[in-house]
Design an enzyme around this catalytic site. Structure first.
Site, PDB file in Angstrom:
ATOM      1  N   TYR A  52     -13.932  -2.778  10.272  1.00 26.68           N
ATOM      2  CA  TYR A  52     -12.639  -2.236  10.209  1.00 26.68           C
ATOM      3  C   TYR A  52     -12.101  -2.392  11.715  1.00 26.68           C
ATOM      4  O   TYR A  52     -10.839  -2.914  12.005  1.00 26.68           O
ATOM      5  CB  TYR A  52     -12.850  -0.724  10.006  1.00 26.68           C
ATOM      6  CG  TYR A  52     -11.318   0.210   9.961  1.00 26.68           C
ATOM      7  CD1 TYR A  52     -10.807  -0.046   8.852  1.00 26.68           C
ATOM      8  CD2 TYR A  52     -10.745   0.802  10.976  1.00 26.68           C
ATOM      9  CE1 TYR A  52      -9.383   0.790   8.456  1.00 26.68           C
ATOM     10  CE2 TYR A  52      -9.545   1.603  11.056  1.00 26.68           C
ATOM     11  CZ  TYR A  52      -8.912   1.548   9.712  1.00 26.68           C
ATOM     12  OH  TYR A  52      -7.516   2.021   9.519  1.00 26.68           O
TER      13      TYR A  52
ATOM     14  N   GLY B 198       0.890  -1.345   0.046  1.00 27.64           N
ATOM     15  CA  GLY B 198       0.232   0.044  -0.047  1.00 27.64           C
ATOM     16  C   GLY B 198       0.789   1.094  -0.017  1.00 27.64           C
ATOM     17  O   GLY B 198       0.627   2.302   0.657  1.00 27.64           O
TER      18      GLY B 198
HETATM   19  N1  LIG Z   1      -5.354   7.704   7.389  1.00 27.75           N
HETATM   20  C1  LIG Z   1      -5.589   7.170   8.889  1.00 27.75           C
HETATM   21  O1  LIG Z   1      -6.505   8.001   9.238  1.00 27.75           O
HETATM   22  C2  LIG Z   1      -5.285   5.933   9.304  1.00 27.75           C
HETATM   23  C3  LIG Z   1      -5.373   5.687  10.696  1.00 27.75           C
HETATM   24  C4  LIG Z   1      -4.904   4.725  11.403  1.00 27.75           C
HETATM   25  C5  LIG Z   1      -4.457   3.680  10.455  1.00 27.75           C
HETATM   26  N2  LIG Z   1      -4.462   3.816   9.138  1.00 27.75           N
HETATM   27  C6  LIG Z   1      -3.903   2.681   8.404  1.00 27.75           C
HETATM   28  O2  LIG Z   1      -2.880   3.055   7.797  1.00 27.75           O
HETATM   29  C7  LIG Z   1      -2.561   2.220   6.732  1.00 27.75           C
HETATM   30  C8  LIG Z   1      -2.260   2.737   5.506  1.00 27.75           C
HETATM   31  O3  LIG Z   1      -3.406   3.837   5.034  1.00 27.75           O
HETATM   32  P1  LIG Z   1      -3.415   5.242   4.553  1.00 27.75           P
HETATM   33  O4  LIG Z   1      -4.231   6.180   5.423  1.00 27.75           O
HETATM   34  O5  LIG Z   1      -1.956   5.640   3.754  1.00 27.75           O
HETATM   35  O6  LIG Z   1      -4.425   4.940   3.561  1.00 27.75           O
HETATM   36  P2  LIG Z   1      -4.321   5.399   1.733  1.00 27.75           P
HETATM   37  O7  LIG Z   1      -5.869   4.973   1.241  1.00 27.75           O
HETATM   38  O8  LIG Z   1      -3.906   6.782   1.577  1.00 27.75           O
HETATM   39  O9  LIG Z   1      -3.362   4.432   1.070  1.00 27.75           O
HETATM   40  C9  LIG Z   1      -3.579   3.011   0.968  1.00 27.75           C
HETATM   41  C10 LIG Z   1      -2.756   2.354   0.094  1.00 27.75           C
HETATM   42  O10 LIG Z   1      -3.110   1.141  -0.114  1.00 27.75           O
HETATM   43  C11 LIG Z   1      -3.234   0.731  -1.380  1.00 27.75           C
HETATM   44  N3  LIG Z   1      -4.193  -0.756  -1.334  1.00 27.75           N
HETATM   45  C12 LIG Z   1      -5.419  -0.604  -0.906  1.00 27.75           C
HETATM   46  N4  LIG Z   1      -5.881  -1.927  -1.140  1.00 27.75           N
HETATM   47  C13 LIG Z   1      -4.872  -2.665  -1.496  1.00 27.75           C
HETATM   48  C14 LIG Z   1      -4.737  -4.110  -2.060  1.00 27.75           C
HETATM   49  N5  LIG Z   1      -5.696  -4.937  -1.963  1.00 27.75           N
HETATM   50  N6  LIG Z   1      -3.651  -4.467  -2.444  1.00 27.75           N
HETATM   51  C15 LIG Z   1      -2.344  -3.527  -2.520  1.00 27.75           C
HETATM   52  N7  LIG Z   1      -2.580  -2.327  -2.027  1.00 27.75           N
HETATM   53  C16 LIG Z   1      -3.668  -1.792  -1.695  1.00 27.75           C
HETATM   54  C17 LIG Z   1      -4.178   1.773  -2.124  1.00 27.75           C
HETATM   55  O11 LIG Z   1      -4.114   1.753  -3.411  1.00 27.75           O
HETATM   56  C18 LIG Z   1      -3.301   3.050  -1.503  1.00 27.75           C
HETATM   57  O12 LIG Z   1      -2.275   3.271  -2.261  1.00 27.75           O
HETATM   58  C19 LIG Z   1      -3.760   1.136   6.407  1.00 27.75           C
HETATM   59  O13 LIG Z   1      -3.668  -0.026   6.720  1.00 27.75           O
HETATM   60  C20 LIG Z   1      -4.746   2.208   7.237  1.00 27.75           C
HETATM   61  O14 LIG Z   1      -5.842   1.065   7.750  1.00 27.75           O
HETATM   62  C21 LIG Z   1      -4.728   4.794   8.456  1.00 27.75           C
END
Ligand SMILES: NC(=O)c1ccc[n+]([C@@H]2O[C@H](COP(=O)([O-])OP(=O)(O)OC[C@H]3O[C@@H](n4cnc5c(N)ncnc54)[C@H](O)[C@@H]3O)[C@@H](O)[C@H]2O)c1
Length: 266
Positions: free
Chosen positions: A151, A12
């Site tokens: 989630y 990701g």
């Molecule tokens: N943004 C927040 O507020 C937040 C808070 C806590 C935890 N997180 C966690 O952090 C991690 C990253 O999230 P983010 O905020 O950067 O999200 P984001 O949506 O900005 O980026 C996620 C990336 O993962 C890729 N992705 C999604 N499904 C995929 C798959 N099946 N195979 C390969 N790639 C895939 C997407 O294309 C994207 O580039 C996640 O696990 C999310 O749950 C995010």
């Protein structure tokens, strides 16, 4: 742990937290595999990073982590290309209560599968040289999010699996440290999913409640999550740790009743 010439794989990684991780690891001298299912964003991310870092030090692999076949193939590709794997960051995640089965597959199943694939290669029990696995959960891995029960389930699952497999690693002598990061709200595209009816399904009616939660916790810059990742990588005694990152307390750790865990496994 000196990071120069270590090989890291970040899932990701085309945008958001994963892209910030990739840039930080390249800055430390790592070779980085940028893995993402979004090929357009992934190539754009690689091009962007190539303006700052040697293009030979990164590789983009298009892969849906939800597909067992694609994930296995991606691990093979990365090993063929860089010849080793020292750090795995299972970061890919989605927030889709409508298609909740997919959320379980991406957020939890792929983290378990990715961890097992990395252990196959890294474990000293298999002749590997050890390594580090960092699994990205969320504060929803510790507290319930009323607008995101699935989630929440996946992120609790990531925390539980990571703590257990970290204890297994220590007990069995894998030489692999496994830790979890649980951030509060982070400024990335994922955050907009809480305002999407398509993603939130029945829980869309709680969007004002979510906004109140966001206002209460504040929104973190991805750079703080990068600092947490670097701390986990550098501190050799961290295994089975659950790092929390919030606006008010910054980087800190969840504490668990020690009686529930045998002292030798901590
Ligand atoms: N943004 C927040 O507020 C937040 C808070 C806590 C935890 N997180 C966690 O952090 C991690 C990253 O999230 P983010 O905020 O950067 O999200 P984001 O949506 O900005 O980026 C996620 C990336 O993962 C890729 N992705 C999604 N499904 C995929 C798959 N099946 N195979 C390969 N790639 C895939 C997407 O294309 C994207 O580039 C996640 O696990 C999310 O749950 C995010």
């Amino acid at each position: 742990m000196a990071l120069s010439d270590k090989v890291a794989l970040v899932t990701g990684a085309a945008q958001g937290i994963g892209k910030a991780f990739s840039a930080a690891l390249l800055r430390q001298g790592c070779k980085v595999v940028i893995l993402d299912m979004n090929a357009v964003a992934g190539e754009a991310c690689k091009n962007d990073l190539d303006t700052e870092f040697d293009s030979a030090n990164s590789l983009f692999i298009a892969c849906d982590v939800g597909s067992e076949e694609q994930l296995k193939c991606a691990f093979k590709k990365q090993l063929n290309h860089f010849g080793s794997l020292d750090i795995l960051c299972n970061n890919a995640g989605i927030n889709n209560e409508n298609n909740w089965e997919q959320t379980i597959n991406v957020n939890l199943t792929s983290v378990i599968r990715g961890t097992y694939l990395a252990l196959d290669y890294m474990s000293k029990q298999n002749g590997g040289k050890g390594g580090i696995i960092v699994n990205i959960a969320s504060l929803a891995g510790i507290y319930p999010a009323p607008h995101g029960p699935v989630y929440t389930a996946t992120k609790h699952g990531v925390v539980g699996f990571s703590r257990a497999i970290a204890a297994t690693s220590k007990l069995a002598g894998y030489g692999v440290r496994i830790n979890t990061i649980c951030p509060a709200f982070v400024d990335t595209p994922l955050l907009s999913s809480v305002n999407s009816k398509e993603m939130m399904g029945n829980y869309y009616i709680f969007k004002d409640t979510v906004q109140k939660l966001i206002d209460f916790y504040g929104i973190l810059d991805p750079s703080l999550i990068v600092q947490g990742l670097m701390k986990i990588i550098q501190e050799e005694d961290l295994n089975g740790a659950v790092m929390r990152i919030t606006k008010t307390k910054g980087i800190h750790f969840e504490t668990y009743e020690s009686a529930l865990i045998q002292p030798e496994l901590k």
